[in-house]
Design a protein around this motif. Structure first.
Motif, mmCIF file in Angstrom:
data_model
loop_
_atom_site.group_PDB
_atom_site.id
_atom_site.type_symbol
_atom_site.label_atom_id
_atom_site.label_comp_id
_atom_site.label_asym_id
_atom_site.label_seq_id
_atom_site.Cartn_x
_atom_site.Cartn_y
_atom_site.Cartn_z
ATOM 1 N N ALA A 141 36.018 -8.027 48.627
ATOM 2 C CA ALA A 141 36.666 -8.438 49.893
ATOM 3 C C ALA A 141 37.902 -9.258 49.534
ATOM 4 O O ALA A 141 38.094 -10.366 50.013
ATOM 5 C CB ALA A 141 35.689 -9.248 50.743
ATOM 6 N N SER A 142 38.715 -8.678 48.658
ATOM 7 C CA SER A 142 39.847 -9.423 48.087
ATOM 8 C C SER A 142 41.129 -9.299 48.897
ATOM 9 O O SER A 142 42.176 -9.794 48.469
ATOM 10 C CB SER A 142 40.066 -8.963 46.645
ATOM 11 O OG SER A 142 40.112 -7.550 46.609
ATOM 12 N N GLY A 182 46.787 -16.407 63.617
ATOM 13 C CA GLY A 182 47.007 -16.705 65.046
ATOM 14 C C GLY A 182 47.804 -17.982 65.243
ATOM 15 O O GLY A 182 47.495 -18.767 66.148
HETATM 16 C C1 LIG Z 1 50.278 -15.317 59.129
HETATM 17 C C2 LIG Z 1 49.144 -14.378 59.499
HETATM 18 C C3 LIG Z 1 48.529 -14.506 60.729
HETATM 19 C C4 LIG Z 1 47.487 -13.643 61.095
HETATM 20 N N1 LIG Z 1 46.887 -13.794 62.307
HETATM 21 C C5 LIG Z 1 45.869 -12.974 62.652
HETATM 22 C C6 LIG Z 1 45.149 -13.155 63.860
HETATM 23 O O1 LIG Z 1 45.368 -14.119 64.590
HETATM 24 N N2 LIG Z 1 44.162 -12.262 64.188
HETATM 25 C C7 LIG Z 1 43.851 -11.209 63.355
HETATM 26 O O2 LIG Z 1 42.974 -10.413 63.698
HETATM 27 N N3 LIG Z 1 44.468 -11.049 62.171
HETATM 28 C C8 LIG Z 1 45.441 -11.906 61.794
HETATM 29 N N4 LIG Z 1 46.053 -11.763 60.581
HETATM 30 C C9 LIG Z 1 45.488 -10.783 59.636
HETATM 31 C C10 LIG Z 1 44.185 -11.317 59.042
HETATM 32 O O3 LIG Z 1 44.324 -12.684 58.698
HETATM 33 C C11 LIG Z 1 43.794 -10.493 57.814
HETATM 34 O O4 LIG Z 1 43.717 -9.141 58.168
HETATM 35 C C12 LIG Z 1 42.453 -10.978 57.281
HETATM 36 O O5 LIG Z 1 42.558 -12.302 56.787
HETATM 37 C C13 LIG Z 1 41.950 -10.069 56.156
HETATM 38 O O6 LIG Z 1 40.738 -10.598 55.731
HETATM 39 P P1 LIG Z 1 40.143 -10.277 54.294
HETATM 40 O O7 LIG Z 1 38.961 -11.160 54.147
HETATM 41 O O8 LIG Z 1 39.993 -8.835 54.118
HETATM 42 O O9 LIG Z 1 41.269 -10.739 53.255
HETATM 43 P P2 LIG Z 1 41.974 -12.159 53.023
HETATM 44 O O10 LIG Z 1 41.912 -13.011 54.212
HETATM 45 O O11 LIG Z 1 43.305 -11.803 52.471
HETATM 46 O O12 LIG Z 1 41.070 -12.840 51.904
HETATM 47 C C14 LIG Z 1 40.994 -12.339 50.584
HETATM 48 C C15 LIG Z 1 40.505 -13.463 49.679
HETATM 49 O O13 LIG Z 1 40.194 -12.908 48.393
HETATM 50 C C16 LIG Z 1 40.586 -13.826 47.402
HETATM 51 N N5 LIG Z 1 40.824 -13.109 46.145
HETATM 52 C C17 LIG Z 1 41.752 -12.150 45.917
HETATM 53 N N6 LIG Z 1 41.693 -11.744 44.638
HETATM 54 C C18 LIG Z 1 40.691 -12.450 44.046
HETATM 55 C C19 LIG Z 1 40.176 -12.492 42.721
HETATM 56 N N7 LIG Z 1 40.684 -11.751 41.730
HETATM 57 N N8 LIG Z 1 39.143 -13.329 42.445
HETATM 58 C C20 LIG Z 1 38.621 -14.132 43.425
HETATM 59 N N9 LIG Z 1 39.099 -14.155 44.696
HETATM 60 C C21 LIG Z 1 40.133 -13.321 45.006
HETATM 61 C C22 LIG Z 1 41.857 -14.440 47.968
HETATM 62 O O14 LIG Z 1 42.180 -15.679 47.359
HETATM 63 C C23 LIG Z 1 41.537 -14.547 49.448
HETATM 64 O O15 LIG Z 1 40.967 -15.805 49.773
HETATM 65 C C24 LIG Z 1 47.083 -12.624 60.195
HETATM 66 C C25 LIG Z 1 47.712 -12.500 58.951
HETATM 67 C C26 LIG Z 1 48.730 -13.369 58.597
HETATM 68 C C27 LIG Z 1 49.384 -13.226 57.252
#
Ligand SMILES: Cc1cc2nc3c(=O)[nH]c(=O)nc-3n(C[C@H](O)[C@H](O)[C@H](O)COP(=O)(O)OP(=O)(O)OC[C@H]3O[C@@H](n4cnc5c(N)ncnc54)[C@H](O)[C@@H]3O)c2cc1C
Length: 425
Positions: free
Chosen positions: A165-166, A48
């Motif tokens: 949740a990677s 965001g």
């Molecule tokens: C620039 C940007 C702005 C965004 N803004 C918004 C917004 O305002 N609102 C919204 O709803 N969505 C937004 N999104 C999308 C949202 O941020 C993502 O959909 C969300 O972060 C996904 O969450 P997650 O926990 O599934 O994965 P991620 O946030 O990608 O987290 C995954 C984590 O897993 C860790 N990981 C991966 N592999 C391993 C491993 N082998 N061992 C240990 N750890 C590992 C990573 O380091 C990471 O910290 C945005 C995305 C981007 C790129």
């Protein structure tokens, strides 16, 4: 020293992993959260525009509508933890939220770090063991049951439940490098094709190549994407901006999914995008209004007479396309060409040749096949004790807080059911 053993291991410290770890601990499991980066919530912190659009206040029906990638899969999860629960949760831990346009919810501090810090302090309060700089190499299975994880440094961690949740593989510098797909595959899961969504579009038009309009923003326009057979694919409204490679901005990002899907269906062929600069007005009204403007200022060139009605930088481009001279005055105006001009205001064409790459996209489309995951628990149908949450799943939404909502909701549900599983198995 005796190694501590945890009921549940969560891999990934993004919004899905943070919420999953909190929920599993809250529901009675001992939890260890593994994050390969140097800090938690790296993508959350830049989300965001650094303000974190934490969820969206719209009703559930609209929420599902805004999830073009398998929205229906989220019904059960939303029944357990939805956008209103997210709002309630954050308000409850001292993060006050405010609603902006289109239901988007932000922290009143306008700082994403407020959200991340509050969440992390809840994890600590619930006794979650957090390990940073800890990269998971493999998830371990024995006879279709998940038994632990192996770290990159060779260390083995035994557990009853693993929540993956990677994340996806967009913006990999935040740690989301698609690692979870191979662990899911090893358990027998299908990974659907990965593609960029919520992504800027590339265009091949001369005005783009020449950077004529680079940096020009258009407010509240309507964008219509057409397939190679001339059939309308989708219409999206909102703001947009011209860039050096094509177009971007909220309305354009929402088209990204449809461009990817259409090009996968028809091959990498150019697609037509039309911009309606005045979605609220009919072509007749626009024609009358612009004609009147020129008529009332007969000494002015049409280029000058139109200032204030049409974005100034766009006028020469439109006039050239309509084959009208910029210096023409009202008395020399050709009516046929004028009609072409007004038509362009309702449907200014661009030729879309594709999207930016998956790495440059905001969101990854595709992922772990939703048919192979129980939507009520987020547990794998291939391996017991294996759970998924967040963007690693084949679920993705438009921008507007919907993706973080998916992450929090699936994370909460995965944590809850992983805890129940570990306490009863
Ligand atoms: C620039 C940007 C702005 C965004 N803004 C918004 C917004 O305002 N609102 C919204 O709803 N969505 C937004 N999104 C999308 C949202 O941020 C993502 O959909 C969300 O972060 C996904 O969450 P997650 O926990 O599934 O994965 P991620 O946030 O990608 O987290 C995954 C984590 O897993 C860790 N990981 C991966 N592999 C391993 C491993 N082998 N061992 C240990 N750890 C590992 C990573 O380091 C990471 O910290 C945005 C995305 C981007 C790129």
């Amino acid at each position: 020293m005796k190694k501590e053993r945890f009921d549940c291991i969560v891999i990934g410290g993004g919004p899905a992993g943070l919420m999953a770890a909190y929920s599993a601990a809250k529901h009675g499991a001992s939890v260890c959260l593994l994050e390969k980066g140097e800090k938690l919530g790296r993508k959350l912190i830049i989300s965001g525009g650094g303000r974190c659009n934490v969820t969206n206040a719209k009703d559930l029906e609209e929420l599902i509508k805004q999830i073009p990638g398998n929205g229906r899969f989220m019904h059960s999860a939303f029944a357990q933890f939805n956008n209103q629960d997210i709002i309630y949760f954050f308000e409850g831990i001292g993060v006050s939220l405010k609603e902006e346009d289109r239901g988007r919810m932000f922290p009143t501090t306008d700082k994403a770090i407020t959200v991340a810090n509050a969440l992390v302090s809840q994890l600590k309060q619930e006794g979650v063991h957090i390990r940073l700089h800890t990269e998971v190499e493999r998830v371990l299975y024995e006879q279709d049951a998940c038994t632990g994880v192996e770290l990159k440094n060779g260390e083995l961690l035994k557990t009853k439940a693993v929540i993956v949740a990677s994340g996806g593989c967009s913006v990999p510098q935040t740690g989301s490098t698609g690692d979870g797909y191979k662990w899911a595959k090893a358990a027998g899961h299908t990974i659907t094709d990965l593609y960029p969504t919520e992504v800027p579009l590339r265009a091949s038009d001369e005005i783009i190549k020449q950077k004529t309009l680079q940096g020009l923003s258009l407010r509240e326009v309507e964008l219509t994407l057409t397939d190679p057979k001339g059939k309308r694919v989708t219409t999206q409204e909102g703001d947009m901006i011209f860039t050096h490679f094509g177009v971007s901005g909220p309305a354009v990002l929402r088209l990204g999914h449809f461009v990817s899907v259409t090009q996968r269906k028809f091959g990498i062929v150019p697609l037509q995008l039309t911009i309606d600069l005045f979605p609220e007005r009919s072509i007749d009204i626009i024609s009358q209004e612009t004609w009147k403007l020129c008529e009332e200022q007969p000494k002015k060139t049409i280029k000058n007479a139109l200032k204030g009605y049409v974005p100034e930088r766009l006028i020469p481009v439109l006039l050239q396309k309509a084959e009208l001279e910029e210096e023409t005055t009202f008395s020399h105006l050709n009516k046929q060409k004028w009609q072409n001009f007004t038509r362009l205001l309702k449907s200014f064409p661009l030729t879309i040749i594709g999207t930016l790459s998956l790495e440059e996209a905001f969101i990854t489309g595709g992922g772990i096949h939703t048919k192979e995951v129980d939507p009520r628990t987020m547990q794998s149908k291939k391996a017991t004790g294996l759970f998924f949450a967040g963007e690693v799943l084949d679920v993705h939404a438009h921008t507007g807080g919907y993706n973080i909502t998916i992450a929090f909701s699936s994370g909460y549900v995965a944590g809850l059911h992983a805890a129940q599983y570990t306490l009863t198995s």
